[in-house]
Design an enzyme around this catalytic site. Sequence first.
Site, short mmCIF file in Angstrom:
data_model
loop_
_atom_site.label_atom_id
_atom_site.label_comp_id
_atom_site.label_asym_id
_atom_site.label_seq_id
_atom_site.Cartn_x
_atom_site.Cartn_y
_atom_site.Cartn_z
N SER A 136 26.46 33.59 5.94
CA SER A 136 26.67 34.81 5.15
C SER A 136 27.65 35.71 5.89
CB SER A 136 25.32 35.53 5.01
OG SER A 136 25.50 36.87 4.62
N TYR A 146 17.64 39.31 8.83
CA TYR A 146 18.38 38.37 7.99
C TYR A 146 19.78 38.11 8.56
CZ TYR A 146 20.99 36.36 4.12
OH TYR A 146 21.78 35.53 3.37
#
Length: 235
Positions: free
Chosen positions: A142, A155
């Site tokens: 990501s 995350y």
Amino acid sequence: MKNRVVMITGASKGLGRALTLAFAKEGAKLAICARTEKSLQMVKREAEAFGTEVLAITADVSNVRDVERFIATAENAFGRIDVLINNASILGPSPMPMLLDYPEEDFAEVLRVNVVSAFLVTRRVIPGMLERNDGAIINVTSEAGHTGYAGWGAYGISKFAIEGLTETWADELRHTNVRVNMIDPGEMNTEMHRLAVPDCDYPLANPEDVVDTFLQLASAEIHGQRFEAQAEGEA
Ligand SMILES: NC(=O)c1ccc[n+]([C@@H]2O[C@H](COP(=O)([O-])OP(=O)(O)OC[C@H]3O[C@@H](n4cnc5c(N)ncnc54)[C@H](OP(=O)(O)O)[C@@H]3O)[C@@H](O)[C@H]2O)c1
């Protein structure tokens, strides 16, 4: 991809579902898992409609015994795994707390599901790939794993770790034909994104729009690279 065996973790919804359907459409045999039996079985039926074999195993990839059962069942059913996509991931608490307020248990859980599980699955799949000296492993990263953003907490940190895991596996396997790479799919309209950015007011790609980069990388002779998926329709 015809008759290649593709294993995808976290395939009950979002990107994992879109990848399952895209590879099924190309004639690949699928081994998929997720924790939610009902939605996983629905994806299995959708993928089978393309006329291919789909093995769907309800499994938690952060549980070693589930990982072992998933992979052993897939290897027994298909004889090998040609492509592994480590896609399963959780966001953690929503709204996402700043690190100072981040609950310790949640922090550990996010790293366990997002990082340790990818390590466990990969380590169990690689010996078969090395035996045949052929295989492709794709990890899902990501933008939050490339730059540290306030509020992206465990995350984002887990995706930094996925990038390190990818580079380390790739370097350790550089003299083999087992290719390890990673893809940042970009922001997509999924449940995870709704949890991460609940008040999102800009257009998002659909997971179906980004699958081509995965299809291409699954059979490419490329090693240790990071790609950004190009959504369909993008220049
Ligand atoms: N959406 C975005 O904008 C975006 C952007 C960049 C990167 N990504 C990455 O893209 C990947 C897919 O994200 P997504 O947006 O499609 O997320 P999603 O809609 O939340 O789907 C996540 C999938 O992972 C499964 N999963 C979660 N924990 C699991 C576990 N312990 N064991 C097995 N399966 C598990 C979920 O199924 P169950 O709940 O049934 O287990 C689900 O199928 C992730 O790696 C994510 O980090 C997403």
